[in-house]
Design a protein around this motif. Sequence first.
Motif, PDB file in Angstrom:
ATOM      1  N   ASN A 178     -57.782  13.830 -28.332  1.00 33.55           N
ATOM      2  CA  ASN A 178     -59.020  13.980 -27.750  1.00 33.55           C
ATOM      3  C   ASN A 178     -59.354  12.377 -27.388  1.00 33.55           C
ATOM      4  OD1 ASN A 178     -60.019  12.491 -29.920  1.00 33.55           O
ATOM      5  ND2 ASN A 178     -60.890  14.839 -30.613  1.00 33.55           N
ATOM      6  N   ARG A 179     -58.128  11.369 -27.075  1.00 32.63           N
ATOM      7  CA  ARG A 179     -58.403  10.152 -26.632  1.00 32.63           C
ATOM      8  C   ARG A 179     -57.357  10.212 -25.843  1.00 32.63           C
ATOM      9  NH1 ARG A 179     -58.922   6.880 -32.596  1.00 32.63           N
ATOM     10  NH2 ARG A 179     -60.820   8.311 -33.502  1.00 32.63           N
ATOM     11  N   PRO A 180     -57.077  10.652 -24.827  1.00 35.72           N
ATOM     12  CA  PRO A 180     -56.168  10.494 -23.627  1.00 35.72           C
ATOM     13  C   PRO A 180     -56.093   9.011 -22.764  1.00 35.72           C
ATOM     14  CG  PRO A 180     -58.302  12.159 -22.529  1.00 35.72           C
ATOM     15  CD  PRO A 180     -58.354  11.734 -23.743  1.00 35.72           C
ATOM     16  N   GLN A 181     -57.234   8.524 -23.242  1.00 40.36           N
ATOM     17  CA  GLN A 181     -56.638   7.456 -22.762  1.00 40.36           C
ATOM     18  C   GLN A 181     -56.393   5.983 -23.569  1.00 40.36           C
ATOM     19  OE1 GLN A 181     -59.760   8.775 -24.524  1.00 40.36           O
ATOM     20  NE2 GLN A 181     -61.021   9.357 -23.167  1.00 40.36           N
ATOM     21  N   GLU A 182     -55.473   6.847 -24.787  1.00 40.99           N
ATOM     22  CA  GLU A 182     -55.316   5.793 -25.832  1.00 40.99           C
ATOM     23  C   GLU A 182     -53.610   6.154 -25.537  1.00 40.99           C
ATOM     24  OE1 GLU A 182     -56.121   5.671 -29.390  1.00 40.99           O
ATOM     25  OE2 GLU A 182     -58.409   4.880 -29.228  1.00 40.99           O
ATOM     26  N   LEU A 183     -53.649   6.942 -24.371  1.00 45.03           N
ATOM     27  CA  LEU A 183     -51.410   6.876 -24.056  1.00 45.03           C
ATOM     28  C   LEU A 183     -51.537   5.901 -23.208  1.00 45.03           C
ATOM     29  CD1 LEU A 183     -51.729  10.558 -24.366  1.00 45.03           C
ATOM     30  CD2 LEU A 183     -51.178   9.636 -26.207  1.00 45.03           C
ATOM     31  N   ASP A 184     -50.366   5.803 -23.479  1.00 46.26           N
ATOM     32  CA  ASP A 184     -49.908   4.749 -22.470  1.00 46.26           C
ATOM     33  C   ASP A 184     -48.659   5.515 -21.318  1.00 46.26           C
ATOM     34  OD1 ASP A 184     -47.338   4.885 -23.305  1.00 46.26           O
ATOM     35  OD2 ASP A 184     -47.448   2.599 -24.543  1.00 46.26           O
ATOM     36  N   ASP A 185     -48.537   4.769 -20.212  1.00 46.73           N
ATOM     37  CA  ASP A 185     -47.436   5.775 -18.423  1.00 46.73           C
ATOM     38  C   ASP A 185     -46.470   5.622 -19.820  1.00 46.73           C
ATOM     39  OD1 ASP A 185     -49.302   4.689 -17.430  1.00 46.73           O
ATOM     40  OD2 ASP A 185     -47.950   3.098 -16.300  1.00 46.73           O
ATOM     41  N   ALA A 186     -45.832   5.451 -20.759  1.00 48.50           N
ATOM     42  CA  ALA A 186     -44.819   5.712 -21.199  1.00 48.50           C
ATOM     43  C   ALA A 186     -44.599   6.965 -22.043  1.00 48.50           C
ATOM     44  CB  ALA A 186     -44.259   4.787 -22.096  1.00 48.50           C
ATOM     45  N   ALA A 187     -46.069   7.686 -22.698  1.00 53.25           N
ATOM     46  CA  ALA A 187     -46.260   8.792 -23.245  1.00 53.25           C
ATOM     47  C   ALA A 187     -46.588   9.960 -22.302  1.00 53.25           C
ATOM     48  CB  ALA A 187     -47.371   8.279 -24.384  1.00 53.25           C
ATOM     49  N   LEU A 188     -46.919   8.737 -20.985  1.00 56.63           N
ATOM     50  CA  LEU A 188     -47.490  10.452 -20.464  1.00 56.63           C
ATOM     51  C   LEU A 188     -46.847  10.738 -19.165  1.00 56.63           C
ATOM     52  CD1 LEU A 188     -51.410   8.596 -18.462  1.00 56.63           C
ATOM     53  CD2 LEU A 188     -50.898  10.795 -20.459  1.00 56.63           C
ATOM     54  N   ARG A 189     -45.452   9.954 -18.960  1.00 53.64           N
ATOM     55  CA  ARG A 189     -44.487  10.042 -18.371  1.00 53.64           C
ATOM     56  C   ARG A 189     -43.925  11.727 -18.744  1.00 53.64           C
ATOM     57  NH1 ARG A 189     -39.890   8.135 -18.288  1.00 53.64           N
ATOM     58  NH2 ARG A 189     -40.032   7.129 -19.896  1.00 53.64           N
ATOM     59  N   ARG A 190     -43.838  11.589 -20.140  1.00 50.71           N
ATOM     60  CA  ARG A 190     -43.716  12.557 -20.738  1.00 50.71           C
ATOM     61  C   ARG A 190     -44.065  14.198 -20.529  1.00 50.71           C
ATOM     62  NH1 ARG A 190     -41.069   7.458 -22.563  1.00 50.71           N
ATOM     63  NH2 ARG A 190     -39.084   7.645 -22.866  1.00 50.71           N
ATOM     64  N   PHE A 191     -45.614  13.748 -20.549  1.00 47.92           N
ATOM     65  CA  PHE A 191     -46.755  14.968 -20.741  1.00 47.92           C
ATOM     66  C   PHE A 191     -46.810  15.535 -18.899  1.00 47.92           C
ATOM     67  CE2 PHE A 191     -46.383  13.797 -24.972  1.00 47.92           C
ATOM     68  CZ  PHE A 191     -46.253  15.559 -25.342  1.00 47.92           C
ATOM     69  N   PRO A 192     -45.844  16.026 -18.464  1.00 48.39           N
ATOM     70  CA  PRO A 192     -46.423  16.263 -16.765  1.00 48.39           C
ATOM     71  C   PRO A 192     -47.398  17.313 -16.278  1.00 48.39           C
ATOM     72  CG  PRO A 192     -44.362  16.921 -17.105  1.00 48.39           C
ATOM     73  CD  PRO A 192     -44.199  16.491 -18.413  1.00 48.39           C
ATOM     74  N   LYS A 193     -47.764  17.934 -17.538  1.00 50.62           N
ATOM     75  CA  LYS A 193     -48.388  18.982 -17.257  1.00 50.62           C
ATOM     76  C   LYS A 193     -49.307  18.312 -17.422  1.00 50.62           C
ATOM     77  CE  LYS A 193     -49.308  23.006 -15.857  1.00 50.62           C
ATOM     78  NZ  LYS A 193     -49.669  23.098 -14.005  1.00 50.62           N
ATOM     79  N   ARG A 194     -50.799  18.085 -17.623  1.00 48.69           N
ATOM     80  CA  ARG A 194     -52.213  17.568 -18.695  1.00 48.69           C
ATOM     81  C   ARG A 194     -52.758  19.133 -18.227  1.00 48.69           C
ATOM     82  NH1 ARG A 194     -50.162  12.662 -15.522  1.00 48.69           N
ATOM     83  NH2 ARG A 194     -48.492  12.619 -16.251  1.00 48.69           N
ATOM     84  N   ILE A 195     -53.004  19.216 -19.459  1.00 52.57           N
ATOM     85  CA  ILE A 195     -54.736  19.984 -18.761  1.00 52.57           C
ATOM     86  C   ILE A 195     -56.093  19.527 -19.916  1.00 52.57           C
ATOM     87  CG2 ILE A 195     -55.155  22.594 -19.016  1.00 52.57           C
ATOM     88  CD1 ILE A 195     -52.388  23.113 -19.306  1.00 52.57           C
ATOM     89  N   TYR A 196     -56.724  19.842 -18.949  1.00 54.37           N
ATOM     90  CA  TYR A 196     -58.002  19.473 -18.839  1.00 54.37           C
ATOM     91  C   TYR A 196     -58.959  20.981 -20.669  1.00 54.37           C
ATOM     92  CZ  TYR A 196     -63.220  17.596 -19.111  1.00 54.37           C
ATOM     93  OH  TYR A 196     -64.528  16.252 -19.262  1.00 54.37           O
ATOM     94  N   VAL A 197     -59.536  20.372 -21.779  1.00 52.79           N
ATOM     95  CA  VAL A 197     -59.534  21.070 -21.881  1.00 52.79           C
ATOM     96  C   VAL A 197     -61.199  21.092 -22.190  1.00 52.79           C
ATOM     97  CG1 VAL A 197     -60.019  22.639 -24.120  1.00 52.79           C
ATOM     98  CG2 VAL A 197     -57.988  21.893 -23.629  1.00 52.79           C
ATOM     99  N   ARG A 198     -61.973  21.594 -21.332  1.00 53.85           N
ATOM    100  CA  ARG A 198     -63.778  21.071 -21.320  1.00 53.85           C
ATOM    101  C   ARG A 198     -64.774  21.755 -21.529  1.00 53.85           C
ATOM    102  NH1 ARG A 198     -61.784  21.647 -15.840  1.00 53.85           N
ATOM    103  NH2 ARG A 198     -62.084  20.121 -15.094  1.00 53.85           N
ATOM    104  N   LEU A 199     -66.006  21.694 -21.384  1.00 57.35           N
ATOM    105  CA  LEU A 199     -67.767  22.163 -22.447  1.00 57.35           C
ATOM    106  C   LEU A 199     -67.418  23.229 -22.126  1.00 57.35           C
ATOM    107  CD1 LEU A 199     -70.158  19.064 -22.716  1.00 57.35           C
ATOM    108  CD2 LEU A 199     -68.082  20.365 -24.519  1.00 57.35           C
TER     109      LEU A 199
END
Length: 492
Positions: free
Chosen positions: A363-384
């Motif tokens: 629930n804190r995606p903002q804290e992930l840096d580029d190195a982490a994000l690169r490894r998760f090419p599929k990012r799914i928003y689980v919204r309200l």
Amino acid sequence: MSAETLLQKVKRYHSESFECIKKALEIDENQNGKKEDALMWYDKGISMLEKGINVPKMGASLDDKTKIIRIQTKMMKNLQMAKERQDCLNAKSSTSESVLSKPTRPHSGPPAAKEPKPGPSSTSIRSKPSSGVLIPKSTATSRARSNIASGKPAVSASRTSNRTPNRPSSAESKINHSQIPESTSKSRLRSKQFKSVSSEMANKIIDAALIEKSVKFDDIAGQEAAKEALKEIVIYPVLRPDLFMGLRSPAKGLLLFGPPGNGKTLLAKAVAGEADATFFNISAATLTSKWVGEGEKMVKALFAVAREVQPSIVFIDEIDSLLRARQENDSDAARKIQTEFFLQFDGVGTDPNDRILVMGATNRPQELDDAALRRFPKRIYVRLPDAQTREHLFKMLLSKLENSLSPADIHKLSKMCDNYSFSDLTDLAKDAAMGPIRELPRDVMMTIEASKMRKINLNDFTKSLHKIRPSVDVSLLRTYEQWNNKHGDTSS
Ligand code: ATP
Ligand code: MG
């Protein structure tokens, strides 16, 4: 020492019976296990369950009384299933006459005051004639397990692919593994020799990678886009590896992100429940704190085990604490774990035949840096949930309880809950459900028949709306939206 309260007593019987039945099931499911030993543990467990079920509620506080009833209900289910299983074992043994020669085992506890449904499945060996003529039951351990309601999350890495005719998928879909001490597959995994990891390490991983196979996609309201993406990446490729090759190879990393309480963890559990893959569920906190100084080795072992039992899914909940951009004051250990994680993760993609998916939730995606994000090419928003989904959730929740809300009431209610998360709405429904209880004088509440209770109505909900407020700040929601627009999969 202060005297044990009624609630503590019930809890003690619950956990003691849980341990006994867990042992019984372990032996029961082990091909080489001595069935007499399993029967002895079932007996002990049954005796504890009966004692726990017979603990009186009178005299307990209202709060405790509710908890006691909840635990005793679980214990009744456990009792029924333990007896079924016991009968089944006895029936098997009777053919070899090994058990027939034994006297009927006595139960130390008093008979349960309220048996679950009196039916063939709850017939205990005690009620059989002492001649030992036992009626065989077709109940399989899997079924017994499915109903062992311990309430403890205790299933480890589990493989669902090896379904036998005794374990049809429809039956499996009913299995509440959260209520199972261990799965057969866990025992199987524990006895497996791993090539690149010591048994000790492998077993630590197997024990810690707890999953609950209780959740199905249908139990999750809304989140259709997330469900579809998960099916595409996780479910279908395992079912049809021949189709999902080359350019169609599924992504190796998938990230679920979004505000708290909207089903990220629940979706992962549904994947565990539905995918024909070994599912490892480890929270980042476990990796960083449980094995202080060993976290790095555990990451390595986790991937080694996952590689050897693939297709597999490694789910890391609250992944931000493992992968957030490193700070000056981070410990050496935290850095090492992160480095090892990246190393292992990158190793996953090297063999095209690897069928390992790494799933993360935060629930804190903002804290992930580029190195982490690169490894998760599929990012799914689980919204309200939107109003329509809220309506659907209310219908799901209310289907479990007597209520007098009309479809129009539910529709109206859904419109009143803007910005409520799924878990806020669940809390709201729980609070509203207490409405009819709260208005009863205590003495009436203690004696009233459940069927005579006033049904929950819209007014109960509107009252609860004043108490249960949305937990997610609107400004925070905007941050998620922005992050999604920048980094998320916005195709749906
Ligand atoms: P966090 O970011 O705090 O980890 P989360 O997104 O992982 O939150 P969950 O733990 O999956 O949230 O959900 C919390 C509870 O809310 C669930 O146990 C369930 O009762 C309810 N819930 C959440 N999402 C849904 C949903 N889509 N359908 C039905 N119930 C839901
Ligand atoms: Mg979660």
